[in-house]
Structure formats: structure tokens, C-alpha cells
Design a protein around this motif. Structure first.
Motif, PDB file in Angstrom:
ATOM      1  N   ALA A 202       0.915  -1.184  -0.067  1.00 58.72           N
ATOM      2  CA  ALA A 202      -0.032   0.010  -0.159  1.00 58.72           C
ATOM      3  C   ALA A 202       0.626   1.314  -0.112  1.00 58.72           C
ATOM      4  O   ALA A 202       0.527   2.267  -0.791  1.00 58.72           O
ATOM      5  CB  ALA A 202      -1.114  -0.147   1.399  1.00 58.72           C
ATOM      6  N   LEU A 203       1.957   1.318   0.774  1.00 61.10           N
ATOM      7  CA  LEU A 203       3.093   2.388   0.913  1.00 61.10           C
ATOM      8  C   LEU A 203       3.488   2.573  -0.574  1.00 61.10           C
ATOM      9  O   LEU A 203       3.714   3.695  -1.151  1.00 61.10           O
ATOM     10  CB  LEU A 203       3.948   2.318   1.908  1.00 61.10           C
ATOM     11  CG  LEU A 203       3.417   2.363   3.394  1.00 61.10           C
ATOM     12  CD1 LEU A 203       4.523   2.077   4.305  1.00 61.10           C
ATOM     13  CD2 LEU A 203       2.846   3.684   3.887  1.00 61.10           C
ATOM     14  N   GLU A 204       3.762   1.534  -1.175  1.00 61.63           N
ATOM     15  CA  GLU A 204       4.635   1.573  -2.514  1.00 61.63           C
ATOM     16  C   GLU A 204       3.366   1.980  -3.431  1.00 61.63           C
ATOM     17  O   GLU A 204       3.909   3.030  -4.334  1.00 61.63           O
ATOM     18  CB  GLU A 204       4.859   0.281  -3.128  1.00 61.63           C
ATOM     19  CG  GLU A 204       5.545   0.111  -4.391  1.00 61.63           C
ATOM     20  CD  GLU A 204       5.720  -1.340  -5.008  1.00 61.63           C
ATOM     21  OE1 GLU A 204       6.306  -1.363  -5.982  1.00 61.63           O
ATOM     22  OE2 GLU A 204       5.248  -2.188  -4.306  1.00 61.63           O
ATOM     23  N   ALA A 205       2.130   1.764  -3.703  1.00 63.40           N
ATOM     24  CA  ALA A 205       1.291   2.239  -4.332  1.00 63.40           C
ATOM     25  C   ALA A 205       0.894   3.561  -4.064  1.00 63.40           C
ATOM     26  O   ALA A 205       0.937   4.434  -5.039  1.00 63.40           O
ATOM     27  CB  ALA A 205      -0.011   1.366  -4.304  1.00 63.40           C
ATOM     28  N   LEU A 206       1.075   4.003  -2.747  1.00 60.19           N
ATOM     29  CA  LEU A 206       0.627   5.661  -2.459  1.00 60.19           C
ATOM     30  C   LEU A 206       1.994   6.269  -3.109  1.00 60.19           C
ATOM     31  O   LEU A 206       1.863   7.361  -3.432  1.00 60.19           O
ATOM     32  CB  LEU A 206       0.941   5.739  -1.006  1.00 60.19           C
ATOM     33  CG  LEU A 206       0.599   7.071  -0.563  1.00 60.19           C
ATOM     34  CD1 LEU A 206      -0.706   7.801  -0.993  1.00 60.19           C
ATOM     35  CD2 LEU A 206       0.506   7.095   1.145  1.00 60.19           C
ATOM     36  N   GLY A 207       3.272   5.779  -2.849  1.00 57.31           N
ATOM     37  CA  GLY A 207       4.448   6.510  -3.488  1.00 57.31           C
ATOM     38  C   GLY A 207       4.400   6.481  -5.037  1.00 57.31           C
ATOM     39  O   GLY A 207       4.998   7.749  -5.172  1.00 57.31           O
ATOM     40  N   ARG A 208       3.951   5.607  -5.625  1.00 54.18           N
ATOM     41  CA  ARG A 208       4.075   5.997  -6.900  1.00 54.18           C
ATOM     42  C   ARG A 208       2.839   6.756  -7.465  1.00 54.18           C
ATOM     43  O   ARG A 208       2.980   7.432  -8.619  1.00 54.18           O
ATOM     44  CB  ARG A 208       3.483   4.402  -7.656  1.00 54.18           C
ATOM     45  CG  ARG A 208       4.687   3.218  -7.725  1.00 54.18           C
ATOM     46  CD  ARG A 208       3.934   2.017  -8.292  1.00 54.18           C
ATOM     47  NE  ARG A 208       5.008   0.982  -8.205  1.00 54.18           N
ATOM     48  CZ  ARG A 208       6.136   0.584  -8.884  1.00 54.18           C
ATOM     49  NH1 ARG A 208       5.929   1.547 -10.024  1.00 54.18           N
ATOM     50  NH2 ARG A 208       7.019  -0.271  -8.811  1.00 54.18           N
TER      51      ARG A 208
END
Length: 257
Positions: free
Chosen positions: A249-255
Motif C-alpha cells: 500500500a505504501l508503494e502504491a501511494l508513493g507511485r
């Protein structure tokens, strides 16, 4: 626009349904194996018995200290790998020669099962958390450094030339051109590094340790308490799954930023 949103929502629901169906099918097979297919309860306890033990573990809170130890090892190992991997990867990416030298070198080392060297880490750092942190850092370092090299070294040259032609400073080049272009690739490496740190530390705790979730599982196996052992295995799997969801989820948010 609305149709695209509905399509994405439908795909997400379908994905979650397939994942839930897989878990249900796995538990069903587990139940059938212990009730209908004659698998020994000593080797594979019934799901209901494991669930009762898991409820007792959660109610008693006996897992808290082991969980703290494991999570502490994971956080320290990942932080060390993330910091060293991103800094070294960026420095290497600034030279085409260094990229040609170190990218295949790190890829080759990454292919070696580093867990084979865990006995050496134990000899050097002992049975305590230090040896687990060291092996976790080592294993998670390589996806981080490789993704950082790939992200920064393969930024579209047109973007770099355009920024230079407009008189961008070194900081502006890094902040507004290189980092945004490389960030998605770096995020993928960080997610992989975190998962590898978690898995390697859990695995190393089962090999040689004095505390932690992996040590608890092995201790229960040695005492022949298979139902409670499976309860801790389910608990560890659940923790790993939750952490994976959080990191994804953090990766998706960062993208999206």
C-alpha cells in the motif's frame, strides 16, 4: 471515466475473491486431510484445534515479546539495507563504468543463497539478534541497490539533456528529473528488500536463535506441541501477510505522488 473506475473496482474485487477462495480451498484441504484422509493429527493437527490454540496465544499475550524481537530485527535490518543500498546505488549509477562493473557483480552475488553463510554470521555475531540483523541486512541489500542502480542509471536521456539545456543545477536535476523517474523502480526494490528481510530473519530464527517467533516455533516442535506450533506458524504467516499488504500500500501511494 466512470466505466474505467468500475472496471478497476471489478478487477480488484475479483482479485480479492480469488485470493479468499485460495485460502478457503487450502483450509478445506487441510480439514479433509485430518478428518477424512487419515493424516496423523500428530503431524498435522485439525484446523479447529489450531484455531483454539491460536485464540489462546492471542488471549494470553505470550507472543508479544517474541514479536517485538522479530520486528525489531526486521526494522533494523531493513533500515540498514535501505540506507546503504540507496546511497551506494545512486553513487554507482552516476558513472557508466561503475554500472558496468557493479550491476552484474551484485546480480551474481544476489543469485547466491546468502542463508548458506548464516553459520558464519552466528560464529561472528553470536546467537542473539545481531546475527539475524546481519543476515537480514545482507539479503535485503541486493534488491535495494540493484533497483536503485537501475532506476537512476536508465533515466530517459532526453529528460536529462532537456534539463541541462535549461540550466538546471545538480540539486534541481536530482530533485525534479532523476528522482521522480527512478522512484517507482526504487520503491519496488525497497518492497522486495523488506519482504526478504522479514523472511530471512524468520528463517534464521528457526535455525539458531535464543528468542523471536522462529525460535518459539522450533521450541514448540522440540516439545512435540504440534497444535501450538501450527498456531504460531499461522500467526507468523498472518503477520507477514499484513506487513506485505502495508508495504504494498505504501508503494502504491508513493507511485501516485
Amino acid at each position: 471515466m466512470m466505466s474505467a473506475v468500475r472496471r478497476r473496482t471489478g478487477d480488484a474485487i475479483a482479485t480479492r475473491a480469488v485470493q479468499a477462495g485460495f485460502v478457503i480451498a487450502l483450509v478445506t484441504l487441510w480439514h479433509l486431510a485430518t478428518t477424512q484422509w487419515g493424516v496423523s493429527h500428530f503431524l498435522l493437527p485439525q484446523p479447529a484445534a489450531v484455531l483454539r490454540e491460536l485464540a489462546d496465544v492471542l488471549r494470553s499475550g505470550e507472543f508479544v515479546q517474541d514479536l517485538k524481537i522479530t520486528l525489531h530485527e526486521v526494522v533494523v535490518a531493513f533500515a540498514a539495507a535501505a540506507l546503504s543500498g540507496t546511497v551506494l546505488g545512486y553513487l554507482i549509477s552516476r558513472s557508466a563504468y561503475l554500472v558496468r562493473v557493479f550491476e552484474p557483480l551484485f546480480s551474481g552475488i544476489y543469485a547466491i543463497p546468502a542463508i548458506l553463510f548464516f553459520p558464519v554470521y552466528v560464529l561472528i555475531f553470536g546467537l542473539g539478534p545481531a546475527s539475524k540483523i546481519a543476515i537480514g541486512t545482507t539479503i535485503s541489500f541486493f534488491p535495494v541497490v540493484l533497483s536503485t542502480i537501475a532506476g537512476f542509471a536508465h533515466v530517459d536521456r532526453i529528460l536529462v539533456v532537456a534539463a541541462r539545456s535549461m540550466g538546471s543545477s545538480g540539486y534541481q536535476m536530482f530533485r525534479y528529473v532523476l528522482l521522480p523517474a527512478a522512484f517507482p523502480v526504487i520503491l519496488t526494490g525497497l518492497r522486495m528488500g523488506f519482504i526478504l528481510a522479514l523472511l530471512s530473519i524468520l528463517g534464521s530464527e528457526t535455525i539458531a536463535s535464543l528468542e523471536g517467533l522462529g525460535h518459539r516455533i522450533v521450541s514448540l516442535a522440540e516439545l512435540m506441541k504440534t497444535e501450538r506450533m501450527f498456531a504460531y506458524i499461522v500467526f507468523a504467516v498472518a503477520i507477514a501477510a499484513l506487513l506485505n499488504v502495508a508495504v504494498s500500500a505504501l508503494e502504491a501511494l508513493g507511485r501516485r505522488r
